[in-house]
Design a protein around this motif. Structure first.
Motif, PDB file in Angstrom:
ATOM      1  N   UNK A 178       0.815  -1.226   0.000  1.00 57.59           N
ATOM      2  CA  UNK A 178       0.000   0.000   0.000  1.00 57.59           C
ATOM      3  C   UNK A 178       0.839   1.262   0.000  1.00 57.59           C
ATOM      4  N   UNK A 179       2.025   1.181   0.598  1.00 57.11           N
ATOM      5  CA  UNK A 179       2.953   2.334   0.659  1.00 57.11           C
ATOM      6  C   UNK A 179       2.262   3.612   1.145  1.00 57.11           C
ATOM      7  N   UNK A 180       1.324   3.474   2.079  1.00 55.70           N
ATOM      8  CA  UNK A 180       0.599   4.661   2.556  1.00 55.70           C
ATOM      9  C   UNK A 180       1.209   5.201   3.847  1.00 55.70           C
ATOM     10  N   UNK A 181       2.081   4.412   4.462  1.00 51.52           N
ATOM     11  CA  UNK A 181       2.736   4.865   5.696  1.00 51.52           C
ATOM     12  C   UNK A 181       4.074   4.147   5.781  1.00 51.52           C
ATOM     13  N   UNK A 182       4.925   4.574   6.718  1.00 46.42           N
ATOM     14  CA  UNK A 182       6.251   3.970   6.819  1.00 46.42           C
ATOM     15  C   UNK A 182       6.132   2.607   7.499  1.00 46.42           C
ATOM     16  N   UNK A 183       6.253   1.563   6.710  1.00 51.11           N
ATOM     17  CA  UNK A 183       6.098   0.202   7.247  1.00 51.11           C
ATOM     18  C   UNK A 183       7.439  -0.522   7.116  1.00 51.11           C
ATOM     19  N   UNK A 184       8.007  -0.909   8.272  1.00 54.39           N
ATOM     20  CA  UNK A 184       9.297  -1.630   8.242  1.00 54.39           C
ATOM     21  C   UNK A 184       9.029  -3.117   8.274  1.00 54.39           C
ATOM     22  N   UNK A 185       9.803  -3.836   7.463  1.00 54.97           N
ATOM     23  CA  UNK A 185       9.560  -5.281   7.347  1.00 54.97           C
ATOM     24  C   UNK A 185      10.872  -5.994   7.064  1.00 54.97           C
ATOM     25  N   UNK A 186      11.158  -7.068   7.814  1.00 53.73           N
ATOM     26  CA  UNK A 186      12.331  -7.870   7.463  1.00 53.73           C
ATOM     27  C   UNK A 186      11.981  -9.350   7.526  1.00 53.73           C
ATOM     28  N   UNK A 187      12.566 -10.093   6.611  1.00 55.55           N
ATOM     29  CA  UNK A 187      12.350 -11.541   6.558  1.00 55.55           C
ATOM     30  C   UNK A 187      13.714 -12.184   6.377  1.00 55.55           C
ATOM     31  N   UNK A 188      14.141 -12.962   7.368  1.00 57.77           N
ATOM     32  CA  UNK A 188      15.460 -13.594   7.286  1.00 57.77           C
ATOM     33  C   UNK A 188      15.293 -15.100   7.227  1.00 57.77           C
ATOM     34  N   UNK A 189      15.777 -15.670   6.150  1.00 55.64           N
ATOM     35  CA  UNK A 189      15.662 -17.128   6.012  1.00 55.64           C
ATOM     36  C   UNK A 189      16.882 -17.812   6.605  1.00 55.64           C
ATOM     37  N   UNK A 190      16.686 -18.983   7.213  1.00 60.66           N
ATOM     38  CA  UNK A 190      17.832 -19.816   7.607  1.00 60.66           C
ATOM     39  C   UNK A 190      18.305 -20.550   6.372  1.00 60.66           C
ATOM     40  N   UNK A 191      19.576 -20.967   6.395  1.00 56.58           N
ATOM     41  CA  UNK A 191      20.046 -21.759   5.248  1.00 56.58           C
ATOM     42  C   UNK A 191      19.516 -23.198   5.350  1.00 56.58           C
ATOM     43  N   UNK A 192      18.905 -23.508   6.503  1.00 54.33           N
ATOM     44  CA  UNK A 192      18.341 -24.846   6.732  1.00 54.33           C
ATOM     45  C   UNK A 192      16.827 -24.853   6.474  1.00 54.33           C
ATOM     46  N   UNK A 193      16.338 -25.969   6.002  1.00 54.26           N
ATOM     47  CA  UNK A 193      14.901 -26.185   5.890  1.00 54.26           C
ATOM     48  C   UNK A 193      14.519 -27.349   6.797  1.00 54.26           C
ATOM     49  N   UNK A 194      13.249 -27.766   6.730  1.00 52.61           N
ATOM     50  CA  UNK A 194      12.838 -28.921   7.543  1.00 52.61           C
ATOM     51  C   UNK A 194      11.909 -29.841   6.765  1.00 52.61           C
ATOM     52  N   UNK A 195      11.969 -31.117   7.184  1.00 56.71           N
ATOM     53  CA  UNK A 195      11.086 -32.117   6.585  1.00 56.71           C
ATOM     54  C   UNK A 195      10.535 -32.990   7.705  1.00 56.71           C
ATOM     55  N   UNK A 196       9.225 -33.236   7.658  1.00 57.93           N
ATOM     56  CA  UNK A 196       8.621 -34.074   8.705  1.00 57.93           C
ATOM     57  C   UNK A 196       8.584 -35.534   8.281  1.00 57.93           C
ATOM     58  N   UNK A 197       8.940 -36.395   9.261  1.00 62.15           N
ATOM     59  CA  UNK A 197       8.975 -37.837   9.069  1.00 62.15           C
ATOM     60  C   UNK A 197       8.205 -38.435  10.248  1.00 62.15           C
ATOM     61  N   UNK A 284       6.900 -32.632   2.030  1.00 60.40           N
ATOM     62  CA  UNK A 284       7.633 -31.489   1.465  1.00 60.40           C
ATOM     63  C   UNK A 284       8.819 -31.075   2.334  1.00 60.40           C
ATOM     64  N   UNK A 285       9.757 -30.370   1.733  1.00 63.55           N
ATOM     65  CA  UNK A 285      10.824 -29.709   2.489  1.00 63.55           C
ATOM     66  C   UNK A 285      10.414 -28.237   2.546  1.00 63.55           C
ATOM     67  N   UNK A 286      10.402 -27.678   3.750  1.00 62.30           N
ATOM     68  CA  UNK A 286       9.904 -26.302   3.885  1.00 62.30           C
ATOM     69  C   UNK A 286      10.970 -25.401   4.493  1.00 62.30           C
ATOM     70  N   UNK A 287      10.916 -24.111   4.146  1.00 66.48           N
ATOM     71  CA  UNK A 287      11.915 -23.171   4.665  1.00 66.48           C
ATOM     72  C   UNK A 287      11.562 -22.685   6.070  1.00 66.48           C
ATOM     73  N   UNK A 288      12.560 -22.076   6.732  1.00 67.02           N
ATOM     74  CA  UNK A 288      12.365 -21.551   8.088  1.00 67.02           C
ATOM     75  C   UNK A 288      12.853 -20.112   8.115  1.00 67.02           C
TER      76      UNK A 288
END
Ligand code: FAD
Length: 459
Positions: A178-197, A284-288
């Motif tokens: 929307x860019x209507x106000x100052x919105x700060x956002x960060x998304x940091x991925x791990x180099x590891x993912x996960x899979x359920x067994x 599936x293998x999913x990110x974290x």
């Protein structure tokens, strides 16, 4: 705040359904829109964490809505971490020296079902499934949905909209785009993912390994964990790099390679997982990742809550607990009697953000602790000492883990600051041989307290 207001909640997951229940109890008119089908009618568990570690902050929220006993019936106590080495040797490291402190394994689906059932007991709460929020007009407090059954789009309005729609939040995207106000956002991925067994139950329904522990196979750069389920099975999760190291998700691409990896690293787990290959190549293998953002609210119109506001990596077992604590803290602000939503939202975020930022950072620290440090001798010595101190001086000493997990009366930030200083103090004292785990406990405690205070003063 006048409770005749109409509140629209996006997402009927763990946070959204608890929030709907609590606001329903307070008398608000609540409509919840969930993109997926009703999990009480359709199995939608595939690939998402099937069970979760549930602890005191979550329990406090259950007490708030009167569900303590019903939730207890869904819980399996886990008293400690059971560490497995590459030869299949195990040892149990308790989570606390105080006997009444343990974490629980709980089914995501079971808990979500209970919260939805209880929310829908209130006439003023309505839940609509198969309705995906596409965007939110936060200036006009309306949300655009797509009904997956009729394939039609529709718009809903409300006095306020609260998004509890998880890490991929539609409201958060609308703030950003929307860019209507100052919105700060960060998304940091791990180099590891996960899979359920899974480790399935024995034919007679018994557990194939010790039931009351969170099992960990720490291997430095990666790890396997397992949490028990009520049906005798364990949900097993492999945390592994996507592309680094000898074995990674990208190169575990044949049955032989997966078997070779498990045979080498987790032979005892492999011996009770005849279903490994099916699970490995089906699930599936999913990110974290970690998501931080601010502000969470736009004026008094819209608010982010739960993972939508602060998604964290799962290594402290606190994402759901923190999302439930959001509801407890929001409820506290409602009790303060403000009569405009903007003040309520602002106060909530001001009280809460420093704590959710802290648990996000602690969860990353614990990633390294679980995959690596738990197998390190000095770390094990520190844990033994902390257990002895908690047992001998239950009112005087609490480890960082205990403060985060078992003390729902202090915030995550306070637990982080004190806990990190204590950790540093003990490791310094052990390394410099100024304390000895077989030495006098009272004198060890005094030295740790003094060193901790000095570190806190320096910081
Ligand atoms: P979610 O549970 O993600 O719920 C969001 C809901 O919104 C979902 O039902 C979704 O379908 C719906 N939705 C999404 N988008 C839309 C849309 N556009 N329109 C309508 N509906 C929408 N936490 C712990 O405390 N202990 C643990 O042991 C633990 N283990 C974990 C293990 C793993 C592998 C992972 C990934 C997470 C783990 N967590 C754990 C974290 C926990 O799962 C989350 O913190 C928790 O689910 C957050 O709840 P939520 O309701 O905010 O979000």
């Amino acid at each position: 705040m006048n409770n005749q207001q109409n509140i629209l909640i996006i997402g009927a997951g763990l946070c959204g359904s608890l929030l709907a229940l609590r606001l329903g109890q307070r008398g608000y008119n609540v409509s919840v829109y969930e993109k997926r089908p009703d999990l009480r009618k359709v199995d939608i568990s595939s690939g998402r964490s099937i069970n979760l570690a549930f602890s005191n902050r979550g329990q406090k929220a259950m007490k708030l809505v009167g569900l303590e006993k019903k939730v207890k019936a869904l819980c399996i106590p886990m008293n400690g971490r059971m560490i497995h080495d590459t030869h299949g040797n195990t040892f149990l490291s308790n989570y606390s020296g105080r006997e009444h402190e343990y974490i629980n394994s709980i089914s995501r689906g079971g808990l979500n079902t209970l919260l939805l059932d209880e929310a829908e007991k209130h006439e003023n709460v309505k839940v609509f499934f198969n309705s995906k929020c596409l965007s939110v007009d936060f200036e006009n407090t309306t949300a655009l949905f797509k009904d997956y059954t009729s394939k039609k789009e529709f718009v809903e309005d409300a006095d306020v909209i609260i998004a509890a729609d998880g890490a991929g939040s539609a409201l958060r995207k609308s703030y950003y785009l929307g860019k209507k106000f100052l919105f700060s956002f960060s998304q940091d991925w791990l180099s590891h993912g996960y899979k359920e067994l899974a480790i399935l139950p024995k034919e007679n329904g018994d557990y194939k390994t010790y039931k009351n522990a969170l099992h960990i196979w720490p291997r430095g750069d990666f790890m396997l964990i397992a949490l028990p389920n009520l049906d005798g099975s364990f949900t097993v999760t492999l945390f592994l790099s996507y592309d680094e190291g000898e074995y990674n998700f990208n190169n575990l691409n044949t049955e032989n390679r997966v078997l070779e990896f498990f045979q080498k690293e987790f032979p005892d787990a492999l011996s009770i997982m005849p279903n490994l290959l099916d699970d490995f190549f089906t699930n599936p293998t999913s990110p974290l990742g970690t998501i931080k953002c601010s502000p969470w609210h736009y004026k008094g119109n819209t608010l982010l809550m739960g993972d939508a506001a602060h998604a964290i990596v799962p290594f402290y077992g606190q994402g759901m607990n923190a999302s439930f604590e959001d509801v407890t803290e929001f409820d506290k602000v409602l009790d303060q009697g403000y009569n405009d939503w903007e003040t309520i939202f602002k106060t909530f975020e001001k009280n809460r953000k420093r704590d959710t930022d802290a648990i996000a950072d602690l969860a990353i620290d614990n990633f390294h602790e679980m995959k690596d440090h738990v197998a390190n001798p000095i770390f094990q010595e520190k844990r033994k000492l902390e257990m002895a101190l908690e047992k001998e001086f239950p009112d005087e000493y609490a480890s960082k883990y205990s403060m985060v997990t078992f003390n729902e009366n202090i915030g995550y930030r306070e637990a982080m600051i004190t806990g990190r200083a204590q950790d540093k103090a003990i490791l310094n004292l052990l390394t410099d041989k100024k304390i000895d785990i077989s030495g006098d406990l009272k004198s060890n405690l005094e030295k740790i307290k003094k060193e901790t205070e000095a570190i806190l003063e320096d910081d």
